[in-house]
Scaffold this motif. Structure first.
Motif, PDB file in Angstrom:
ATOM      1  N   THR A 204      17.734  23.122  43.487  1.00  0.00           N
ATOM      2  CA  THR A 204      18.480  21.898  43.191  1.00  0.00           C
ATOM      3  C   THR A 204      18.202  21.494  41.751  1.00  0.00           C
ATOM      4  O   THR A 204      17.166  21.840  41.184  1.00  0.00           O
ATOM      5  CB  THR A 204      18.095  20.754  44.150  1.00  0.00           C
ATOM      6  N   TYR A 205      19.137  20.758  41.177  1.00  0.00           N
ATOM      7  CA  TYR A 205      18.999  20.399  39.764  1.00  0.00           C
ATOM      8  C   TYR A 205      19.847  19.176  39.450  1.00  0.00           C
ATOM      9  O   TYR A 205      20.777  18.832  40.169  1.00  0.00           O
ATOM     10  CB  TYR A 205      19.426  21.564  38.868  1.00  0.00           C
ATOM     11  N   VAL A 206      19.470  18.522  38.356  1.00  0.00           N
ATOM     12  CA  VAL A 206      20.265  17.416  37.820  1.00  0.00           C
ATOM     13  C   VAL A 206      21.345  18.027  36.926  1.00  0.00           C
ATOM     14  O   VAL A 206      21.051  18.915  36.121  1.00  0.00           O
ATOM     15  CB  VAL A 206      19.391  16.448  37.004  1.00  0.00           C
ATOM     16  N   TRP A 240      14.177  15.594  43.758  1.00  0.00           N
ATOM     17  CA  TRP A 240      12.765  15.566  44.149  1.00  0.00           C
ATOM     18  C   TRP A 240      12.611  15.495  45.666  1.00  0.00           C
ATOM     19  O   TRP A 240      11.769  16.199  46.248  1.00  0.00           O
ATOM     20  CB  TRP A 240      12.077  14.378  43.491  1.00  0.00           C
ATOM     21  N   ALA A 241      13.426  14.663  46.300  1.00  0.00           N
ATOM     22  CA  ALA A 241      13.335  14.509  47.747  1.00  0.00           C
ATOM     23  C   ALA A 241      13.662  15.814  48.473  1.00  0.00           C
ATOM     24  O   ALA A 241      13.034  16.142  49.493  1.00  0.00           O
ATOM     25  CB  ALA A 241      14.271  13.399  48.216  1.00  0.00           C
ATOM     26  N   SER A 242      14.622  16.562  47.954  1.00  0.00           N
ATOM     27  CA  SER A 242      15.023  17.816  48.603  1.00  0.00           C
ATOM     28  C   SER A 242      13.880  18.829  48.618  1.00  0.00           C
ATOM     29  O   SER A 242      13.686  19.550  49.599  1.00  0.00           O
ATOM     30  CB  SER A 242      16.252  18.410  47.906  1.00  0.00           C
ATOM     31  N   ALA A 247      14.090  20.763  52.091  1.00  0.00           N
ATOM     32  CA  ALA A 247      15.525  21.042  52.183  1.00  0.00           C
ATOM     33  C   ALA A 247      15.936  21.998  51.072  1.00  0.00           C
ATOM     34  O   ALA A 247      16.962  22.672  51.164  1.00  0.00           O
ATOM     35  CB  ALA A 247      16.320  19.747  52.070  1.00  0.00           C
ATOM     36  N   ALA A 248      15.154  22.043  50.012  1.00  0.00           N
ATOM     37  CA  ALA A 248      15.341  23.000  48.916  1.00  0.00           C
ATOM     38  C   ALA A 248      13.994  23.641  48.627  1.00  0.00           C
ATOM     39  O   ALA A 248      12.936  23.096  48.977  1.00  0.00           O
ATOM     40  CB  ALA A 248      15.880  22.299  47.674  1.00  0.00           C
TER      41      ALA A 248
END
Length: 303
Positions: A204-206, A240-242, A247-248
């Motif tokens: 995941t990424y911004v 961050w939560a993932s 989840a990631a």
């Protein structure tokens, strides 16, 4: 009758002159002999409202007393809208103040400078860390090792961003960069055998230009080593939560110690920090170098 006509023309002139003046200030080149504020309508051109540098800029406006009577305001937009506005202003040598960060392709395409920050609101140079979920080393030791060995320079990242900005897809730009930088990629994959079976990795990424570049490059390196990789863009908090909730598997877009400070504090006990994948990152307000009199945050108020 003539007197009434004169009064009407006079009132019309009063209405038109400010409009003409405002329009000319928006299109005229930067004038070092005039105050900066009116030339940019006291506006700092920003990016996504949720970005860490946006909240830091709001703090800077307070710390440097740019609000109130000085009227400075931060205008949220998006990365693409900000760079489009910058491009237009730069071509016409107009005044502009932006929220900037490096590495980014705009610092290679345009001559820009960060404003001096004597109050150290933005902090010193940042680094970008690789954050992985707990248990990844045991579950996918090869992917973990590649992520742990991933490290490159701001210039290398900017090369990928420039290609994407020129119109190539992030995946194509990543593949081309990997092909041209075999020695660097070999260091990242040293000691890692090709994965067998259906090994899946989620990153995941911004969705900043810098993180689009880094995520696509490391994703392609993992694919070349036999992993089935998916990538997903999110806002910073969900990224961050993932990883924290598994989840990631990882993110390579954690700007520290300042930009992601809140999320690092919230989730540091639920993730593993593999350290910097890029050093020498910087965040702050930036202007074109032709704005010779504007060199510090204090200049926004005084010059």
């Amino acid at each position: 009758m003539k007197k009434q006509k004169f009064i009407k023309l006079f009132l019309l002139a009063i209405l038109i002159i400010p409009i003409i003046s405002a329009c000319s200030s928006e299109t005229a080149p930067y004038n070092s002999k005039e105050k900066l504020g009116p030339q940019v309508n006291y506006t700092i051109t920003g990016i996504d409202a949720g970005a860490g540098e946006m909240s830091t800029t709001q703090t800077a406006i307070k710390k440097y007393h740019l609000g109130g009577s000085n009227k400075w305001q931060l205008q949220p937009s998006s990365t693409s809208a900000m760079t489009s506005t910058l491009d237009k202003a730069y071509k016409n040598k107009q005044a502009i103040v932006i929220t900037g960060w490096q590495p980014h392709w705009m610092f290679k395409k345009y001559k820009l400078k960060f404003l001096k920050d004597p109050k150290n609101v933005y902090g010193k140079a940042e680094h970008i860390s690789t954050i992985v979920r707990k248990g990844l080393k045991k579950d996918s030791p090869g992917a973990y090792k590649i992520l742990d060995q991933f490290h490159w320079t701001p210039s290398q990242m900017s090369d990928v961003m420039l290609e994407v900005n020129a119109g190539k897809s992030p995946k194509t730009a990543a593949k081309q960069w990997i092909k041209k930088n075999k020695k660097t990629v070999d260091r990242w994959t040293k000691g890692v055998n090709k994965a067998t079976g259906k090994k899946s990795i989620k990153l995941t990424y911004v969705a900043w230009d810098s993180e689009i570049a880094s995520t696509n490059v490391i994703a392609q390196v993992l694919r070349d080593k036999g992993y089935n990789v998916t990538i997903q863009s999110m806002e910073m908090q969900p990224v961050w939560a993932s990883v924290a909730t598994k989840a990631a598997d990882a993110t390579v877009s954690a700007w520290l110690p300042k930009t992601s400070a809140k999320f690092y504090a919230d989730y540091k006990n639920q993730v593993e920090d593999l350290g910097a994948n890029l050093e020498g990152a910087k965040v702050g307000l930036a202007v074109p170098t032709y704005m010779t009199k504007i060199n510090s945050y204090n200049d926004l108020k005084n010059k």
